[in-house]
Design a protein around this motif. Structure first.
Motif, PDB file in Angstrom:
ATOM      1  N   SER A 108     -11.403  -6.094   6.887  1.00  0.00           N
ATOM      2  CA  SER A 108     -11.122  -5.475   8.338  1.00  0.00           C
ATOM      3  C   SER A 108     -12.357  -5.116   8.930  1.00  0.00           C
ATOM      4  O   SER A 108     -13.030  -4.218   8.587  1.00  0.00           O
ATOM      5  CB  SER A 108     -10.100  -4.566   8.114  1.00  0.00           C
ATOM      6  OG  SER A 108      -9.675  -4.289   9.499  1.00  0.00           O
ATOM      7  N   LYS A 129      -6.336  -6.676  15.608  1.00  0.00           N
ATOM      8  CA  LYS A 129      -6.200  -6.384  14.483  1.00  0.00           C
ATOM      9  C   LYS A 129      -5.828  -7.412  13.398  1.00  0.00           C
ATOM     10  O   LYS A 129      -6.015  -7.502  12.349  1.00  0.00           O
ATOM     11  CB  LYS A 129      -5.439  -5.066  14.221  1.00  0.00           C
ATOM     12  CG  LYS A 129      -6.274  -3.863  14.653  1.00  0.00           C
ATOM     13  CD  LYS A 129      -5.061  -2.707  14.445  1.00  0.00           C
ATOM     14  CE  LYS A 129      -5.476  -1.378  15.133  1.00  0.00           C
ATOM     15  NZ  LYS A 129      -4.672  -0.250  14.859  1.00  0.00           N
ATOM     16  N   GLY A 142       2.932   0.551   3.411  1.00  0.00           N
ATOM     17  CA  GLY A 142       3.303  -0.800   3.851  1.00  0.00           C
ATOM     18  C   GLY A 142       4.157  -1.414   2.995  1.00  0.00           C
ATOM     19  O   GLY A 142       4.076  -1.348   1.699  1.00  0.00           O
ATOM     20  N   PHE A 162       2.165   4.823  12.773  1.00  0.00           N
ATOM     21  CA  PHE A 162       1.978   3.904  11.801  1.00  0.00           C
ATOM     22  C   PHE A 162       2.780   2.900  11.802  1.00  0.00           C
ATOM     23  O   PHE A 162       4.249   3.110  12.201  1.00  0.00           O
ATOM     24  CB  PHE A 162       2.110   4.744  10.538  1.00  0.00           C
ATOM     25  CG  PHE A 162       2.021   3.836   9.139  1.00  0.00           C
ATOM     26  CD1 PHE A 162       0.808   3.465   8.550  1.00  0.00           C
ATOM     27  CD2 PHE A 162       3.288   3.282   8.701  1.00  0.00           C
ATOM     28  CE1 PHE A 162       0.762   2.574   7.497  1.00  0.00           C
ATOM     29  CE2 PHE A 162       3.248   2.445   7.468  1.00  0.00           C
ATOM     30  CZ  PHE A 162       2.061   2.285   6.922  1.00  0.00           C
ATOM     31  N   GLN A 211      -1.677  -6.689   7.144  1.00  0.00           N
ATOM     32  CA  GLN A 211      -3.196  -6.374   6.935  1.00  0.00           C
ATOM     33  C   GLN A 211      -3.584  -6.377   5.420  1.00  0.00           C
ATOM     34  O   GLN A 211      -4.516  -7.074   4.891  1.00  0.00           O
ATOM     35  CB  GLN A 211      -3.715  -5.279   7.462  1.00  0.00           C
ATOM     36  CG  GLN A 211      -3.723  -5.400   8.979  1.00  0.00           C
ATOM     37  CD  GLN A 211      -3.971  -3.968   9.659  1.00  0.00           C
ATOM     38  OE1 GLN A 211      -3.382  -3.138   9.427  1.00  0.00           O
ATOM     39  NE2 GLN A 211      -4.989  -3.932  10.551  1.00  0.00           N
ATOM     40  N   ASP A 212      -2.608  -5.909   4.791  1.00  0.00           N
ATOM     41  CA  ASP A 212      -2.747  -5.826   3.101  1.00  0.00           C
ATOM     42  C   ASP A 212      -2.804  -7.088   2.508  1.00  0.00           C
ATOM     43  O   ASP A 212      -3.650  -7.287   1.614  1.00  0.00           O
ATOM     44  CB  ASP A 212      -1.873  -4.761   2.693  1.00  0.00           C
ATOM     45  CG  ASP A 212      -1.793  -3.315   3.020  1.00  0.00           C
ATOM     46  OD1 ASP A 212      -2.907  -2.923   3.346  1.00  0.00           O
ATOM     47  OD2 ASP A 212      -0.674  -2.732   2.874  1.00  0.00           O
ATOM     48  N   ARG A 223       0.744  -2.975   8.674  1.00  0.00           N
ATOM     49  CA  ARG A 223      -0.207  -2.782   7.767  1.00  0.00           C
ATOM     50  C   ARG A 223       0.141  -3.450   6.586  1.00  0.00           C
ATOM     51  O   ARG A 223      -0.822  -4.049   5.727  1.00  0.00           O
ATOM     52  CB  ARG A 223       0.294  -1.318   7.069  1.00  0.00           C
ATOM     53  CG  ARG A 223      -0.393  -0.737   6.073  1.00  0.00           C
ATOM     54  CD  ARG A 223      -2.097  -0.752   6.372  1.00  0.00           C
ATOM     55  NE  ARG A 223      -2.921  -0.335   4.969  1.00  0.00           N
ATOM     56  CZ  ARG A 223      -3.221   0.820   4.607  1.00  0.00           C
ATOM     57  NH1 ARG A 223      -3.020   1.739   5.521  1.00  0.00           N
ATOM     58  NH2 ARG A 223      -3.952   0.825   3.534  1.00  0.00           N
ATOM     59  N   SER A 224       1.345  -4.046   6.215  1.00  0.00           N
ATOM     60  CA  SER A 224       1.611  -4.978   5.217  1.00  0.00           C
ATOM     61  C   SER A 224       0.899  -6.330   5.413  1.00  0.00           C
ATOM     62  O   SER A 224       0.282  -6.904   4.410  1.00  0.00           O
ATOM     63  CB  SER A 224       3.046  -5.201   5.251  1.00  0.00           C
ATOM     64  OG  SER A 224       3.428  -6.182   4.071  1.00  0.00           O
ATOM     65  N   PRO A 254       4.885  -0.235   9.554  1.00  0.00           N
ATOM     66  CA  PRO A 254       4.705  -0.821   8.163  1.00  0.00           C
ATOM     67  C   PRO A 254       4.369  -2.080   7.896  1.00  0.00           C
ATOM     68  O   PRO A 254       3.892  -2.698   7.126  1.00  0.00           O
ATOM     69  CB  PRO A 254       6.099  -0.356   7.355  1.00  0.00           C
ATOM     70  CG  PRO A 254       6.950  -0.349   8.741  1.00  0.00           C
ATOM     71  CD  PRO A 254       6.105   0.388   9.862  1.00  0.00           C
ATOM     72  N   SER A 279       0.889  -1.330   0.059  1.00  0.00           N
ATOM     73  CA  SER A 279      -0.166  -0.010   0.033  1.00  0.00           C
ATOM     74  C   SER A 279       0.932   1.137  -0.114  1.00  0.00           C
ATOM     75  O   SER A 279       1.952   1.151  -0.389  1.00  0.00           O
ATOM     76  CB  SER A 279      -1.109   0.062   1.317  1.00  0.00           C
ATOM     77  OG  SER A 279      -0.349  -0.145   2.321  1.00  0.00           O
TER      78      SER A 279
END
Length: 478
Positions: free
Chosen positions: A323, A357, A27, A308, A316-317, A313-314, A310, A24
Motif C-alpha cells: 500500500s 486506497k 478486517g 474504521f 486491502q488485506d 480493510r479486508s 471492515p 486482519s
C-alpha cells in the motif's frame, strides 16, 4: 479470535450458516453462506409450541450438512444460536441435547431481547451511519426491534409476531382480518421510544420486499444491503403484497421460495413501520449472524473504532500487496489545492480518498484492465458502511481515472453530475501519477497547478499530460 468462524442461526423458518474469514485484527469478509428452509416451527404454534418430530429431523439433517462444510473449510470456531421456535418449545432441551451428542455442536437459545440486540449490533456497524433509527427484524416466530441513537443501542424488544406463526394461525385458515387484528393487538403496548423516521429492515422477508422494489425501479446495483427507499412511495405495493391471493404472487417480482411467507412478512412490516412513524427504509443484508460474530470480534465493545471500515480493510488485506500512503495523501491535497477551480462539495473528498486506497485492487489479475477489475471488485466487495451512491461513485472514480468520460453508463442515476465525476477521476489519476515521492508540493497560482518534486521524472510528466483535464488550466513542473 480464530481466523475462520461459522455462525449458525436457527430460526422458526430457516437454518442459516455464515462462514466469516478474518483477514486482519478487525478486517473480515463472508467466505460462504448457506440457507436451508427447515420450518422448525411448523405445527408447533397449534400444539402449545411443542416441536414436531418431522421438523426436528429436518433441522438435524441441515445441521449435518453444515457440519460437512465446517470441516471442508477448516472452520476454527462454531457459534450456534436458536431463536423463537426454540424459546417457545417445552421440548427444546431434548433437541439441543441431540444436536450436541450426535453432531458435537453446542446450540444455545438466545432470548428475544438478545436477538434484537444482535440485529442492532449488525446494523450499527455494517450500514452507513444513522444518528438514530429502529431495526425491524421479522422472523418466522417473532419480530425484534432495537432502537439505535448516537451510535448506541438504547433499547430492545421482542414481539411474538412472526411469518410462520401468522401463517399457521391465520393465513392458512384464510383469516386475514384475524391476522391484522392479532398484529394490531401486539403493537398496542409497544413503547413510543421505539418510534423513528429511519427504519432498518432486517430478515429474509424484508430483503425480498426491498429486492422487489429494486426490480420495479430498475435499480442498477444488484446488492440489497444498504438499499434505501421512501416508505410513502412504496407502502401501497407492500400492502397489496400483504393482501394478495396466494395464486397472484406470481405477478409480483418475488422469488418462488418466498411465496409461503412473504404475505405475512409484508403485513407485519407494513403495520410495524407505520406504528413506528417510519419514513425512510434502510435495508440490511446483515442480521443476527453478523451481530453474533461482531459481538465476539469486538468484545468487550460492540462498535468498530471511529473511521474504521471492515470491508475496506479486508479488500486491502486480500488484494493489495503493498500500500502506498502517498496516493490518498496527495489525492486529498490536490482536492483542496484545486478547490477554487473544481468547486466540488467537500463530502466528495471522502469518496476520492477511498478510491485512492482501492484503485489497484485488480492488479492481482494483471496489468491489463486493472482499473476495470478494481472497479468491479469495489461494486461487489465493498459491502459494509457505504451507501449505494457512495459505492457507485468510488467505483466510477476508479474506473475512469482521468480518462475521457462521454457518458456515465448504467450507474448514472446513482452518481453526481458528469462534470463532478470527471473532476474526481482526474484527481485520482493525477494523485496516482505523482505518488513516486514523499516530498511532493502543490500550489495553484494564476490558473496554473504547480507541481514540485518530479521535474526530472519524464515518464511521470508524460503520464500526467495524457490525463483528460476537466477544465482549462495549466500544469507546470517546478
Amino acid at each position: 479470535m480464530p481466523r475462520r468462524v461459522a455462525v449458525i442461526d436457527l430460526g422458526s423458518n430457516s437454518a442459516r450458516m455464515a462462514i466469516f474469514e478474518r483477514t486482519s485484527r478487525l478486517g473480515f469478509f463472508i467466505l460462504r453462506e448457506y440457507k436451508i428452509k427447515v420450518r422448525l416451527g411448523e405445527g408447533a404454534y397449534e400444539n402449545g409450541g411443542v416441536l414436531q418430530d418431522a421438523a426436528m429431523d429436518n433441522v438435524f439433517c441441515a445441521f449435518s450438512e453444515f457440519k460437512h462444510f465446517i470441516k471442508l473449510y477448516k472452520v476454527n470456531k462454531v457459534l450456534c444460536a436458536g431463536t423463537s421456535a426454540l424459546r417457545d418449545a417445552p421440548n427444546s432441551s431434548v433437541f439441543i441435547n441431540r444436536i450436541k451428542n450426535e453432531l458435537g455442536l453446542g446450540l444455545k437459545i438466545i432470548d428475544g431481547k438478545m436477538e434484537a440486540f444482535y440485529g442492532g449490533v449488525a446494523a450499527l456497524n455494517l450500514l452507513s451511519p444513522l444518528s438514530e433509527a429502529t431495526t425491524i427484524d421479522i422472523g418466522g416466530g417473532s419480530t425484534e426491534l432495537a432502537k439505535i441513537k448516537d451510535g448506541k443501542i438504547i433499547d430492545t424488544i421482542s414481539l411474538n409476531i412472526g411469518t410462520v406463526r401468522l401463517k399457521e394461525l391465520f393465513f392458512d385458515k384464510k383469516d386475514i382480518s384475524g391476522a391484522a387484528k392479532f398484529i394490531d393487538d401486539m403493537l398496542s403496548n409497544l413503547p413510543n421510544g421505539f418510534n423513528s423516521a429511519n427504519i432498518i429492515a432486517i430478515g429474509g422477508s424484508l430483503r425480498a420486499i426491498s429486492n422487489a422494489i429494486m426490480q420495479i425501479k430498475k435499480h442498477p446495483l444488484k446488492l440489497v444491503h444498504n438499499y434505501s427507499y421512501e416508505l410513502k412511495e412504496h407502502s401501497s405495493f407492500i400492502e397489496k403484497l400483504a393482501f394478495a391471493n396466494v395464486f397472484d404472487l406470481k405477478d409480483f417480482p418475488v422469488k418462488k421460495d418466498r411465496y409461503d411467507t412473504i404475505r405475512e412478512g409484508a403485513m407485519i412490516f407494513s403495520k410495524v413501520a407505520k406504528r413506528l412513524g417510519g419514513k425512510k427504509i434502510h435495508t440490511s443484508g446483515a442480521g443476527v449472524r453478523e451481530g453474533i460474530f461482531l459481538s465476539n470480534l469486538l468484545r468487550p465493545g460492540i462498535k468498530f473504532p471511529q473511521n474504521f471500515n471492515p470491508s475496506l480493510r479486508s479488500l486491502q488485506d486480500r488484494f493489495i500487496e503493498t500500500s502506498n500512503p502517498n496516493t490518498p495523501k496527495y489525492a486529498k491535497i490536490l482536492f483542496d489545492v484545486l478547490k477554487p477551480l473544481h468547486k466540488l462539495d467537500d463530502k466528495y473528498a471522502n469518496e476520492l480518498v477511498i478510491a485512492s486506497k482501492l484503485y489497484s485492487l485488480g492488479r492481482f489479475l494483471g496489468f491489463y484492465s486493472e482499473h476495470a477489475h478494481s472497479s468491479y471488485i469495489v461494486q461487489n466487495g465493498l459491502n459494509y458502511g457505504y451507501t449505494h451512491e457512495q459505492k457507485a461513485l468510488i467505483s466510477a472514480i476508479i474506473f475512469y481515472q482521468g480518462k475521457l468520460i462521454s457518458e456515465l453508463g448504467e450507474f448514472k442515476e446513482l452518481l453526481p453530475s458528469i462534470d463532478e465525476v470527471r473532476w474526481l477521476s482526474f484527481l485520482l489519476g493525477l494523485a496516482k501519477a505523482v505518488n513516486i515521492s514523499d516530498e511532493m508540493e502543490f500550489s495553484f497560482v494564476n490558473h496554473a497547478l504547480h507541481i514540485k518534486g518530479i521535474k526530472n521524472f519524464f515518464m511521470v510528466k508524460e503520464s500526467i499530460k495524457k490525463l483528460v483535464k476537466p477544465s482549462i488550466f495549466a500544469i507546470t513542473f517546478d
